[in-house]
Design an enzyme around this catalytic site. Structure first.
Site, mmCIF file in Angstrom:
data_model
loop_
_atom_site.group_PDB
_atom_site.id
_atom_site.type_symbol
_atom_site.label_atom_id
_atom_site.label_comp_id
_atom_site.label_asym_id
_atom_site.label_seq_id
_atom_site.Cartn_x
_atom_site.Cartn_y
_atom_site.Cartn_z
ATOM 1 N N ASN A 154 -53.333 -50.517 -52.341
ATOM 2 C CA ASN A 154 -53.005 -49.720 -51.155
ATOM 3 C C ASN A 154 -51.679 -50.206 -50.577
ATOM 4 O OD1 ASN A 154 -53.485 -47.893 -48.962
ATOM 5 N ND2 ASN A 154 -54.103 -49.627 -47.695
ATOM 6 N N HIS A 173 -49.770 -50.612 -46.911
ATOM 7 C CA HIS A 173 -50.097 -50.637 -45.479
ATOM 8 C C HIS A 173 -48.822 -50.965 -44.697
ATOM 9 C CE1 HIS A 173 -52.564 -51.102 -41.922
ATOM 10 N NE2 HIS A 173 -51.806 -52.148 -41.634
ATOM 11 N N SER A 200 -46.835 -53.962 -46.603
ATOM 12 C CA SER A 200 -47.547 -54.783 -47.585
ATOM 13 C C SER A 200 -48.204 -53.888 -48.627
ATOM 14 C CB SER A 200 -48.688 -55.568 -46.897
ATOM 15 O OG SER A 200 -48.212 -56.315 -45.804
ATOM 16 N N ASP A 231 -58.108 -53.243 -45.069
ATOM 17 C CA ASP A 231 -56.748 -53.809 -45.026
ATOM 18 C C ASP A 231 -56.760 -55.334 -45.200
ATOM 19 O OD1 ASP A 231 -55.731 -51.231 -44.548
ATOM 20 O OD2 ASP A 231 -55.864 -51.487 -42.372
HETATM 21 C C1 GRF Z 1 -47.356 -44.689 -45.240
HETATM 22 O O1 GRF Z 1 -46.699 -45.102 -44.088
HETATM 23 C C2 GRF Z 1 -48.285 -45.758 -45.734
HETATM 24 O O2 GRF Z 1 -47.869 -47.045 -45.406
HETATM 25 C C3 GRF Z 1 -49.556 -45.445 -45.024
HETATM 26 O O3 GRF Z 1 -49.587 -44.038 -44.949
HETATM 27 C C4 GRF Z 1 -48.276 -43.521 -44.989
HETATM 28 C C5 GRF Z 1 -48.214 -42.494 -46.077
HETATM 29 O O4 GRF Z 1 -47.038 -41.749 -46.056
HETATM 30 N N1 GRF Z 1 -50.674 -46.030 -45.719
HETATM 31 P P1 GRF Z 1 -46.716 -40.714 -47.235
HETATM 32 O O5 GRF Z 1 -47.852 -39.695 -47.266
HETATM 33 O O6 GRF Z 1 -46.591 -41.475 -48.504
HETATM 34 O O7 GRF Z 1 -45.434 -40.056 -46.810
#
Ligand code: GRF
Length: 220
Positions: free
Chosen positions: A114, A116, A143, A152
């Site tokens: 994932n 984050h 991260s 997370d």
């Molecule tokens: C990103 O900011 C990521 O860190 C979080 O969700 C957002 C996804 O953005 N988990 P996108 O859909 O890839 O534009």
């Protein structure tokens, strides 16, 4: 997609929203030497722009709308059935806004990652940019981590930092962090597909050595 290279590790991406990280991965996967292939994109929101991006790149998509299920367990079971059909080596959560059940996370342990938008373990959960500002953080960032049962909370593979300046708002920070996300995620996916990263027990092995601190994306 590189259909002529069936031996490449298979990557399946799950997204819920705009899919800018998916786009970054699609673009990297087009590089000649990219060591993996994106075989499918799964989504839980019918209107997510991520679906459009996948279709434009000729990547197969599937939809599991969480609103069609009365429990998290049923939703995850349906999602898992779709995923298993593709037999992926790596599942990449790219803005997938669902909390996954323990059974799901355990089933894909070591091949579920994932991204984050904070320097974990700081600011787990939502609204990370505003919370970084409220906390007076001078450094913020992103991260990439293995997903475990703890939200997370899985071992962090790599991070990239951004400086927080007095003029920053949650919006400007989001922009700066997203730019780093788009660099960092393809790098980590590449490492995984090259077999350089494994989750062993609670620790990450990187090139056969225990990774004591997350890898850092160098400032550019
Ligand atoms: C990103 O900011 C990521 O860190 C979080 O969700 C957002 C996804 O953005 N988990 P996108 O859909 O890839 O534009």
């Amino acid at each position: 997609m590189k259909a002529d290279q069936p031996t490449l590790p298979k990557i399946l991406v799950l997204a819920s929203g705009s899919g800018t990280n998916l786009q970054a991965l699609i673009e990297s996967s087009r590089e000649r030497d990219f060591p993996g292939q994106i075989v499918a994109v799964g989504c839980n929101r019918p209107k997510a722009f991520a679906l459009e991006r996948a279709a434009q790149a000729n990547v197969e998509t599937f939809m599991v709308n969480h609103e069609d299920f009365s429990s998290r367990e049923e939703f995850d079971a349906a999602l898992m059935a779709h995923i298993l059909r593709h037999n992926p080596d790596l599942i990449v959560l790219a803005g997938f806004m669902r909390i996954l059940t323990t059974d799901f996370v355990r089933a894909f342990r070591g091949r579920l990652i994932n991204i984050h938008p904070s320097l974990l373990p700081r600011h787990t959960g939502l609204n990370t940019h505003q919370r970084a500002l409220d906390a007076g953080d001078r450094i913020h960032g992103v991260s990439v981590h293995f997903v475990t049962e703890e939200l997370d909370g899985g071992p962090v593979i790599a991070q990239a930092e951004v400086a927080v300046v007095p003029e920053d708002t949650a919006e400007t920070l989001a922009e700066k962090v997203q730019a780093k996300e788009h660099l960092l995620y393809p790098i980590v996916v590449r490492w995984f597909c090259e077999g350089r990263i494994q989750l062993g027990g609670e620790h990450i092995m990187f090139d056969g050595q225990a990774l004591n601190t997350p890898m850092r994306l160098p400032d550019n």
